[in-house]
Motif scaffolding. Structure first.
Motif, PDB file in Angstrom:
ATOM      1  N   HIS A   4     -43.986  -0.249  19.014  1.00  0.00           N
ATOM      2  CA  HIS A   4     -44.561   0.146  17.728  1.00  0.00           C
ATOM      3  C   HIS A   4     -43.473   0.442  16.710  1.00  0.00           C
ATOM      4  O   HIS A   4     -43.628   0.141  15.516  1.00  0.00           O
ATOM      5  CB  HIS A   4     -45.465   1.369  17.904  1.00  0.00           C
ATOM      6  CG  HIS A   4     -46.567   1.144  18.894  1.00  0.00           C
ATOM      7  ND1 HIS A   4     -47.002   2.125  19.749  1.00  0.00           N
ATOM      8  CD2 HIS A   4     -47.310   0.045  19.176  1.00  0.00           C
ATOM      9  CE1 HIS A   4     -47.972   1.648  20.505  1.00  0.00           C
ATOM     10  NE2 HIS A   4     -48.171   0.383  20.180  1.00  0.00           N
ATOM     11  N   LEU A   5     -42.372   1.035  17.166  1.00  0.00           N
ATOM     12  CA  LEU A   5     -41.237   1.281  16.264  1.00  0.00           C
ATOM     13  C   LEU A   5     -40.660  -0.041  15.764  1.00  0.00           C
ATOM     14  O   LEU A   5     -40.329  -0.182  14.583  1.00  0.00           O
ATOM     15  CB  LEU A   5     -40.157   2.095  16.967  1.00  0.00           C
ATOM     16  CG  LEU A   5     -40.514   3.539  17.305  1.00  0.00           C
ATOM     17  CD1 LEU A   5     -39.434   4.152  18.178  1.00  0.00           C
ATOM     18  CD2 LEU A   5     -40.687   4.350  16.044  1.00  0.00           C
ATOM     19  N   GLN A   6     -40.543  -1.004  16.670  1.00  0.00           N
ATOM     20  CA  GLN A   6     -40.012  -2.321  16.289  1.00  0.00           C
ATOM     21  C   GLN A   6     -40.918  -2.987  15.260  1.00  0.00           C
ATOM     22  O   GLN A   6     -40.442  -3.533  14.255  1.00  0.00           O
ATOM     23  CB  GLN A   6     -39.889  -3.198  17.539  1.00  0.00           C
ATOM     24  CG  GLN A   6     -39.512  -4.637  17.275  1.00  0.00           C
ATOM     25  CD  GLN A   6     -38.035  -4.842  17.118  1.00  0.00           C
ATOM     26  OE1 GLN A   6     -37.326  -3.970  16.638  1.00  0.00           O
ATOM     27  NE2 GLN A   6     -37.562  -5.995  17.521  1.00  0.00           N
ATOM     28  N   LEU A   7     -42.231  -2.954  15.496  1.00  0.00           N
ATOM     29  CA  LEU A   7     -43.166  -3.575  14.555  1.00  0.00           C
ATOM     30  C   LEU A   7     -43.133  -2.867  13.208  1.00  0.00           C
ATOM     31  O   LEU A   7     -43.255  -3.503  12.157  1.00  0.00           O
ATOM     32  CB  LEU A   7     -44.588  -3.542  15.130  1.00  0.00           C
ATOM     33  CG  LEU A   7     -44.843  -4.428  16.351  1.00  0.00           C
ATOM     34  CD1 LEU A   7     -46.224  -4.160  16.911  1.00  0.00           C
ATOM     35  CD2 LEU A   7     -44.672  -5.892  16.006  1.00  0.00           C
ATOM     36  N   ALA A   8     -42.956  -1.543  13.225  1.00  0.00           N
ATOM     37  CA  ALA A   8     -42.927  -0.786  11.977  1.00  0.00           C
ATOM     38  C   ALA A   8     -41.679  -1.098  11.166  1.00  0.00           C
ATOM     39  O   ALA A   8     -41.747  -1.350   9.959  1.00  0.00           O
ATOM     40  CB  ALA A   8     -42.991   0.706  12.282  1.00  0.00           C
ATOM     41  N   ALA A  19     -34.311  -0.943  21.827  1.00  0.00           N
ATOM     42  CA  ALA A  19     -34.487  -1.237  23.247  1.00  0.00           C
ATOM     43  C   ALA A  19     -35.971  -1.174  23.606  1.00  0.00           C
ATOM     44  O   ALA A  19     -36.655  -0.207  23.299  1.00  0.00           O
ATOM     45  CB  ALA A  19     -33.707  -0.241  24.089  1.00  0.00           C
ATOM     46  N   GLY A  20     -36.455  -2.220  24.231  1.00  0.00           N
ATOM     47  CA  GLY A  20     -37.854  -2.267  24.631  1.00  0.00           C
ATOM     48  C   GLY A  20     -38.799  -2.600  23.493  1.00  0.00           C
ATOM     49  O   GLY A  20     -40.008  -2.447  23.635  1.00  0.00           O
ATOM     50  N   GLY A  21     -38.250  -3.063  22.379  1.00  0.00           N
ATOM     51  CA  GLY A  21     -39.082  -3.347  21.215  1.00  0.00           C
ATOM     52  C   GLY A  21     -39.683  -4.724  21.199  1.00  0.00           C
ATOM     53  O   GLY A  21     -40.656  -4.972  20.496  1.00  0.00           O
ATOM     54  N   GLY A  22     -39.113  -5.643  21.945  1.00  0.00           N
ATOM     55  CA  GLY A  22     -39.616  -7.009  21.944  1.00  0.00           C
ATOM     56  C   GLY A  22     -39.218  -7.753  20.680  1.00  0.00           C
ATOM     57  O   GLY A  22     -38.266  -7.385  19.995  1.00  0.00           O
ATOM     58  N   VAL A  23     -39.948  -8.807  20.377  1.00  0.00           N
ATOM     59  CA  VAL A  23     -39.665  -9.628  19.202  1.00  0.00           C
ATOM     60  C   VAL A  23     -40.881  -9.629  18.288  1.00  0.00           C
ATOM     61  O   VAL A  23     -41.993  -9.300  18.684  1.00  0.00           O
ATOM     62  CB  VAL A  23     -39.295 -11.080  19.590  1.00  0.00           C
ATOM     63  CG1 VAL A  23     -38.013 -11.110  20.393  1.00  0.00           C
ATOM     64  CG2 VAL A  23     -40.424 -11.725  20.362  1.00  0.00           C
TER      65      VAL A  23
END
Length: 151
Positions: free
Chosen positions: A99-103, A119-123
């Motif tokens: 969710h942090l990565q998407l945000a 880390a663990g955010g994906g693409v």
């Protein structure tokens, strides 16, 4: 018996206190710089870290720590709000690194500010336009094979 010295004022009760009433002043608790500034982030700790990071002999102004704490608090609130919205969209109550990565990647300004890998955010889901096949407008009339015209 508590005695107060009366002074010449219109209100009548707000005068100077007698020297016997100094017990309340001795029990006054210290107020943190964070609460004075109305912040949640620790101003004192940030001030100490700023002083530690400098060369010996250089000084740090008192308002530098308050300003830095305010900036950090604003950035954290912004990222957490966007991550909370992302988790709410996925019907999840807990914010995870995805969710942090998407945000962060979804917001243009935060994306330029934060260049780190989460880390663990994906693409970020993205399919290039050239890979998407457009459906044809009309119904396709394929020629059915006949006995005369085999495939």
């Amino acid at each position: 018996m508590v005695r107060t010295a009366m002074t010449g004022g219109k209100s009548g009760g707000g005068g100077k206190k007698h020297h016997l009433d100094d017990d309340d002043d001795k029990k006054r608790r210290p107020i943190s710089r964070s609460s004075k500034a109305g912040l949640q982030f620790p101003v004192g700790r940030i001030h100490r870290k700023l002083k530690e990071s400098l060369i010996v002999g250089q000084r740090v102004g008192a308002t530098a720590a308050v300003y830095t704490a305010a900036i950090l608090e604003y950035l954290c609130a912004e990222v957490l709000e966007l991550a909370g919205n992302a988790s709410k969209d996925l019907n999840v109550k807990r914010i995870i690194p995805r969710h942090l990565q998407l945000a962060v990647r979804g917001d243009e300004e935060l994306d330029t500010l934060i260049k780190a890998t989460i880390a663990g955010g994906g693409v970020i889901p993205h399919i290039h336009k050239s890979l998407i096949q457009c459906p044809k407008v009309g119904p396709s009339k394929k020629k059915m094979p006949t006995e005369e015209d085999p495939l």
